[in-house]
Design a protein around this motif. Structure first.
Motif, PDB file in Angstrom:
ATOM      1  N   ILE A 135       0.838  -1.205   0.000  1.00 26.25           N
ATOM      2  CA  ILE A 135       0.000   0.000   0.000  1.00 26.25           C
ATOM      3  C   ILE A 135       0.872   1.255   0.000  1.00 26.25           C
ATOM      4  N   ALA A 136       1.909   1.265   0.810  1.00 25.56           N
ATOM      5  CA  ALA A 136       2.783   2.430   0.883  1.00 25.56           C
ATOM      6  C   ALA A 136       3.459   2.695  -0.456  1.00 25.56           C
ATOM      7  N   ARG A 137       3.942   1.640  -1.086  1.00 25.80           N
ATOM      8  CA  ARG A 137       4.616   1.817  -2.378  1.00 25.80           C
ATOM      9  C   ARG A 137       3.629   2.190  -3.485  1.00 25.80           C
ATOM     10  N   HIS A 138       2.441   1.598  -3.452  1.00 30.08           N
ATOM     11  CA  HIS A 138       1.467   1.877  -4.513  1.00 30.08           C
ATOM     12  C   HIS A 138       0.913   3.287  -4.420  1.00 30.08           C
ATOM     13  N   SER A 139       0.797   3.812  -3.226  1.00 33.77           N
ATOM     14  CA  SER A 139       0.206   5.146  -3.045  1.00 33.77           C
ATOM     15  C   SER A 139       1.258   6.257  -3.038  1.00 33.77           C
ATOM     16  N   ALA A 140       2.533   5.920  -3.214  1.00 37.51           N
ATOM     17  CA  ALA A 140       3.594   6.929  -3.153  1.00 37.51           C
ATOM     18  C   ALA A 140       3.756   7.740  -4.448  1.00 37.51           C
ATOM     19  N   PRO A 141       3.731   7.129  -5.639  1.00 35.11           N
ATOM     20  CA  PRO A 141       4.041   7.893  -6.857  1.00 35.11           C
ATOM     21  C   PRO A 141       2.937   8.851  -7.279  1.00 35.11           C
ATOM     22  N   HIS A 142       3.332   9.764  -8.158  1.00 35.68           N
ATOM     23  CA  HIS A 142       2.394  10.564  -8.932  1.00 35.68           C
ATOM     24  C   HIS A 142       2.406   9.961 -10.333  1.00 35.68           C
ATOM     25  N   TYR A 143       1.421   9.138 -10.615  1.00 38.53           N
ATOM     26  CA  TYR A 143       1.400   8.383 -11.868  1.00 38.53           C
ATOM     27  C   TYR A 143       1.015   9.273 -13.044  1.00 38.53           C
ATOM     28  N   LEU A 144       1.663   9.054 -14.176  1.00 40.76           N
ATOM     29  CA  LEU A 144       1.335   9.782 -15.396  1.00 40.76           C
ATOM     30  C   LEU A 144       0.213   9.069 -16.142  1.00 40.76           C
ATOM     31  N   VAL A 145      -0.828   9.817 -16.519  1.00 37.99           N
ATOM     32  CA  VAL A 145      -1.893   9.267 -17.361  1.00 37.99           C
ATOM     33  C   VAL A 145      -1.397   9.275 -18.803  1.00 37.99           C
ATOM     34  N   GLY A 182      -6.076  -2.145 -10.056  1.00 35.77           N
ATOM     35  CA  GLY A 182      -5.331  -3.361 -10.319  1.00 35.77           C
ATOM     36  C   GLY A 182      -3.939  -3.105 -10.852  1.00 35.77           C
ATOM     37  N   ILE A 183      -3.167  -4.183 -10.900  1.00 35.81           N
ATOM     38  CA  ILE A 183      -1.821  -4.177 -11.462  1.00 35.81           C
ATOM     39  C   ILE A 183      -1.762  -5.264 -12.524  1.00 35.81           C
ATOM     40  N   GLY A 184      -1.281  -4.883 -13.703  1.00 33.01           N
ATOM     41  CA  GLY A 184      -1.103  -5.825 -14.794  1.00 33.01           C
ATOM     42  C   GLY A 184       0.270  -5.641 -15.400  1.00 33.01           C
ATOM     43  N   GLY A 185       1.196  -6.522 -15.066  1.00 35.46           N
ATOM     44  CA  GLY A 185       2.567  -6.341 -15.537  1.00 35.46           C
ATOM     45  C   GLY A 185       3.211  -5.138 -14.884  1.00 35.46           C
ATOM     46  N   ALA A 186       3.660  -4.174 -15.709  1.00 31.75           N
ATOM     47  CA  ALA A 186       4.309  -2.969 -15.208  1.00 31.75           C
ATOM     48  C   ALA A 186       3.344  -1.794 -15.108  1.00 31.75           C
ATOM     49  N   GLN A 187       2.040  -2.070 -15.237  1.00 30.49           N
ATOM     50  CA  GLN A 187       1.044  -1.000 -15.238  1.00 30.49           C
ATOM     51  C   GLN A 187       0.128  -1.102 -14.027  1.00 30.49           C
ATOM     52  N   THR A 188      -0.435   0.028 -13.653  1.00 28.08           N
ATOM     53  CA  THR A 188      -1.543   0.040 -12.717  1.00 28.08           C
ATOM     54  C   THR A 188      -2.663   0.860 -13.324  1.00 28.08           C
ATOM     55  N   GLY A 189      -3.886   0.566 -12.923  1.00 26.72           N
ATOM     56  CA  GLY A 189      -5.021   1.276 -13.489  1.00 26.72           C
ATOM     57  C   GLY A 189      -6.285   0.981 -12.710  1.00 26.72           C
ATOM     58  N   ILE A 190      -7.386   1.585 -13.158  1.00 30.47           N
ATOM     59  CA  ILE A 190      -8.667   1.474 -12.460  1.00 30.47           C
ATOM     60  C   ILE A 190      -9.742   1.065 -13.457  1.00 30.47           C
ATOM     61  N   TYR A 191     -10.553   0.090 -13.075  1.00 31.29           N
ATOM     62  CA  TYR A 191     -11.672  -0.345 -13.914  1.00 31.29           C
ATOM     63  C   TYR A 191     -12.860   0.599 -13.689  1.00 31.29           C
ATOM     64  N   PRO A 192     -13.267   1.385 -14.683  1.00 28.29           N
ATOM     65  CA  PRO A 192     -14.383   2.318 -14.481  1.00 28.29           C
ATOM     66  C   PRO A 192     -15.742   1.631 -14.405  1.00 28.29           C
ATOM     67  N   GLN A 193     -15.878   0.517 -15.116  1.00 28.16           N
ATOM     68  CA  GLN A 193     -17.141  -0.230 -15.120  1.00 28.16           C
ATOM     69  C   GLN A 193     -16.871  -1.669 -14.683  1.00 28.16           C
ATOM     70  N   ALA A 194     -17.928  -2.355 -14.312  1.00 27.92           N
ATOM     71  CA  ALA A 194     -17.810  -3.780 -13.999  1.00 27.92           C
ATOM     72  C   ALA A 194     -17.656  -4.537 -15.310  1.00 27.92           C
ATOM     73  N   THR A 195     -16.488  -5.125 -15.517  1.00 31.32           N
ATOM     74  CA  THR A 195     -16.183  -5.823 -16.765  1.00 31.32           C
ATOM     75  C   THR A 195     -15.316  -7.042 -16.459  1.00 31.32           C
ATOM     76  N   PRO A 196     -15.164  -7.945 -17.420  1.00 25.02           N
ATOM     77  CA  PRO A 196     -14.132  -8.968 -17.266  1.00 25.02           C
ATOM     78  C   PRO A 196     -12.758  -8.301 -17.184  1.00 25.02           C
ATOM     79  N   GLY A 197     -11.809  -8.975 -16.554  1.00 20.56           N
ATOM     80  CA  GLY A 197     -10.467  -8.404 -16.449  1.00 20.56           C
ATOM     81  C   GLY A 197      -9.485  -9.383 -15.836  1.00 20.56           C
ATOM     82  N   GLY A 198      -8.218  -9.209 -16.179  1.00 17.40           N
ATOM     83  CA  GLY A 198      -7.194 -10.124 -15.717  1.00 17.40           C
ATOM     84  C   GLY A 198      -6.112  -9.503 -14.868  1.00 17.40           C
TER      85      GLY A 198
END
Length: 260
Positions: A135-145, A182-198
């Motif tokens: 949690i500390a590491r995930h919430s530390a950066p300022h991620y670029l969109v 979520g985290i997928g490989g070297a990326q993090t992101g947010i699911y805006p809708q309820a969808t399938p996802g890996g």
């Protein structure tokens, strides 16, 4: 400014052209792609453009063939259209800092508690970190969109701590709840809708990322920055999904030095 300015144009079906860049994904390339998208939309010598779709290393330009000028053969003059795209791309790549305008640091609340983080244990096992350290590491950066895609409002974010990199699931879930982080490989992101996802789900935000009833339906744009702010389950329950997230205007020359 990009050091690798090579690019190539490739047809994408009969009504689109991909402008593909050789440079590695990153802020300088994303700046060029967004600046180029804006320039193409406003260019007076590019009639027929219907949509521009930015990605990590590509800009897809969609067009209506029958709205293009005609060649001597009477067919749409695709060659002339591509020549205009090439000139615009070269002009943008030649600039030191091609994007103007205000960018925002947007703070998005995220609950990392167990019920909202079904894959936290998987990430802990793969990273060797405790949940608190994740949690500390995930919430530390300022991620670029870098871009929005997959579903309306899905944010593709750059800047994930390398120790949090984690492969996607071998078997995707049929339904990932809206707001899942979520985290997928070297990326993090947010699911805006309820969808399938890996992706590996480690938290959830109570905020709606896609708000079609508003004039600006997305809470962030390419080149904005995102900061995840940990909250608890009670705060999650008390948050209005349509509340405006906290945001701070960024100085483009100091995007990494935002007060915390």
């Amino acid at each position: 400014m990009l050091t690798d300015t090579d690019f190539a144009l490739h047809g994408n079906g009969d009504a689109a052209v991909d402008i593909r860049f050789a440079a590695s994904p990153g802020e300088p390339l994303s700046e060029c792609i967004i600046a180029l998208a804006d320039a193409i939309v406003s260019a007076p010598d590019l009639p027929g453009v219907t949509e521009v779709v930015p990605a990590y290393q590509c800009l897809t330009v969609c067009f209506a063939p029958l709205q293009l000028p005609q060649a001597d053969s009477g067919e749409p003059d695709i060659t002339r259209f591509e020549q205009s795209l090439r000139r615009l791309t070269e002009a943008i790549l030649a600039k030191d800092r091609p994007v103007c305008g205000t960018r925002q640091l947007i703070r998005i609340p995220v609950c990392y508690d167990g019920a909202f983080a079904p894959d936290m244990q998987t990430l802990c096992e793969k990273s060797g970190l405790t949940a608190g350290e994740v949690i500390a590491r995930h919430s530390a950066p300022h991620y670029l969109v870098h871009m929005l895609g997959f579903t309306p409002g899905f944010l593709y974010l750059g800047g994930l701590d390398p120790q949090l990199h984690c492969p996607r699931k071998a078997r995707p879930e049929l339904r990932v709840p809206a707001g899942s982080v979520g985290i997928g490989g070297a990326q993090t992101g947010i699911y805006p809708q309820a969808t399938p996802g890996g992706w590996q789900i480690i938290g959830r935000t109570p905020l709606a990322l896609f708000r079609p009833q508003q004039s600006s339906p997305f809470i962030a744009r390419p080149l904005d920055r995102i900061e995840f702010v940990p909250i608890n389950a009670a705060q999650f329950a008390d948050t209005d999904p349509l509340a405006e997230p906290e945001s701070v205007a960024l100085d483009q020359t100091h995007t990494s030095g935002v007060p915390r």
